[in-house]
Design an enzyme around this catalytic site. Structure first.
Site, PDB file in Angstrom:
ATOM      1  N   GLY A 103      33.261 -39.799 -25.244  1.00  0.00           N
ATOM      2  CA  GLY A 103      33.857 -40.919 -24.522  1.00  0.00           C
ATOM      3  C   GLY A 103      35.214 -40.738 -23.731  1.00  0.00           C
ATOM      4  O   GLY A 103      35.338 -41.275 -22.712  1.00  0.00           O
TER       5      GLY A 103
ATOM      6  N   LYS B 297      20.244 -26.153 -23.612  1.00  0.00           N
ATOM      7  CA  LYS B 297      19.908 -27.503 -23.553  1.00  0.00           C
ATOM      8  C   LYS B 297      18.312 -27.941 -23.964  1.00  0.00           C
ATOM      9  O   LYS B 297      17.969 -28.874 -24.464  1.00  0.00           O
ATOM     10  CB  LYS B 297      19.969 -28.110 -22.094  1.00  0.00           C
ATOM     11  CG  LYS B 297      21.467 -28.318 -21.607  1.00  0.00           C
ATOM     12  CD  LYS B 297      21.923 -28.576 -20.299  1.00  0.00           C
ATOM     13  CE  LYS B 297      23.230 -29.060 -19.817  1.00  0.00           C
ATOM     14  NZ  LYS B 297      23.346 -29.357 -18.870  1.00  0.00           N
TER      15      LYS B 297
END
Length: 312
Positions: free
Chosen positions: A11, A138
């Site tokens: 975050g 990914k």
């Protein structure tokens, strides 16, 4: 319907901080993972404290402590990972796989959004080396998610305006050139550009949307599908100054990778696929995905001529 509780991992990062703010703005009870590895990083600490001031909950957890991750995940309904691209190299891929393991064990998460937010890796199987490592890793995370039967939404946010628009897509700078600009090929390949705050807004809108369960959200708002040449023209119109233009052939562009370090070669490879291949816009989305501005027409996304005014 009650809004989901959200945990954001990463975050304090570039996109992560915007995701936290968007989650709070849209009324979600929002948790931010506070990792002890923050150490003496005062900037990150101040970001975390600002989130707390605005109503977010800080929850301690470490990738070296599996139980702490499981306990954090059990407090929420949705997990959003926003760790930066550096975590998709070498052994750092294990961090997100550890998060997948924690979500699987917790067993309560109704949606997981892994850290992607760029080019759709499923469409980049023939990407140039060494940049293909980004997409391979990914896809490794996606495979783990799907094998664990974790409900997911993938977000393909394409080109961040801060990295591709303010600098007129020039490598090596984040601000507009003063006199000359380099165009990739003829500069007419279509690219999707997004304001980073809009990326966060669209991302949070998906988490309680059943239409986005186990699908990919593509951020391709029509007025932001532009060529590099169009971005340059918008800047010239704003500044009332014409830039001297030089074109770079695909062959010369790829040759520039010689002598670069690994990160530089990866970056050049990604630029090549975006500005020469048109990998962001040269396909139909299909049944496994949705386009963000069509799904959420109420979002007044930032147009790039408006974005460029920041740099005047």
């Amino acid at each position: 319907m009650a809004k989901s509780k959200v945990l954001v991992v990463g975050g304090t990062g570039y996109i992560g901080s915007r995701i936290v703010k968007a989650s709070l703005a849209q009324g979600h009870e929002t948790y931010v993972l506070q990792r002890p590895e923050i150490g003496l990083d005062m900037d990150k600490l101040q970001i975390l404290l600002s989130f707390k001031k605005h109503g977010a909950h800080l929850i301690e957890g470490s990738f070296s402590d599996h139980r702490s991750l499981v306990d954090a995940v059990k407090k929420v309904d949705v997990v959003i990972c926003t760790m930066s691209g550096v975590h998709f190299r070498s052994h750092n891929i294990l961090l997100q796989l550890k998060l997948v393991d924690a979500i699987k064990e917790a067993g309560n998460v109704k949606r997981f959004l892994p850290s992607e937010f760029g080019i759709d890796p499923s469409r980049m199987r023939d990407a140039l080396e060494p940049g293909n490592v980004t997409f391979v890793e990914k896809m490794r995370v996606r495979k783990a998610i799907e094998e664990a039967k974790i409900p997911f939404t993938y977000v393909s946010a394409n080109c961040f305006a801060g990295y591709f628009v303010g600098n007129l897509s020039q490598l090596g700078t984040l601000i507009p050139p003063k006199d000359k600009v380099y165009l990739y090929g003829d500069g007419n390949v279509k690219v999707a550009f997004l304001d980073e705050d809009d990326i966060a807004t669209y991302t949070i809108k998906t988490i309680d949307d059943p239409r986005m369960l186990n699908k990919t959200l593509y951020l391709r708002p029509p007025e932001n599908i532009l060529t590099q040449r169009q971005i340059v023209e918008k800047w010239e119109k704003l500044t009332n100054k014409e830039l001297q233009k030089f074109t770079i052939s695909a062959q010369d562009f790829l040759a520039s990778m010689k002598g670069m370090d690994f990160a530089g070669q990866v970056g050049v490879g990604h630029f090549y696929h975006v500005f020469y291949d048109g990998c962001l816009t040269n396909f139909e989305i299909g049944k496994d995905g949705e386009e963000a501005s069509e799904l959420y027409p109420e979002v007044q996304y930032t147009r790039m001529d408006t974005y460029l005014k920041l740099y005047q």
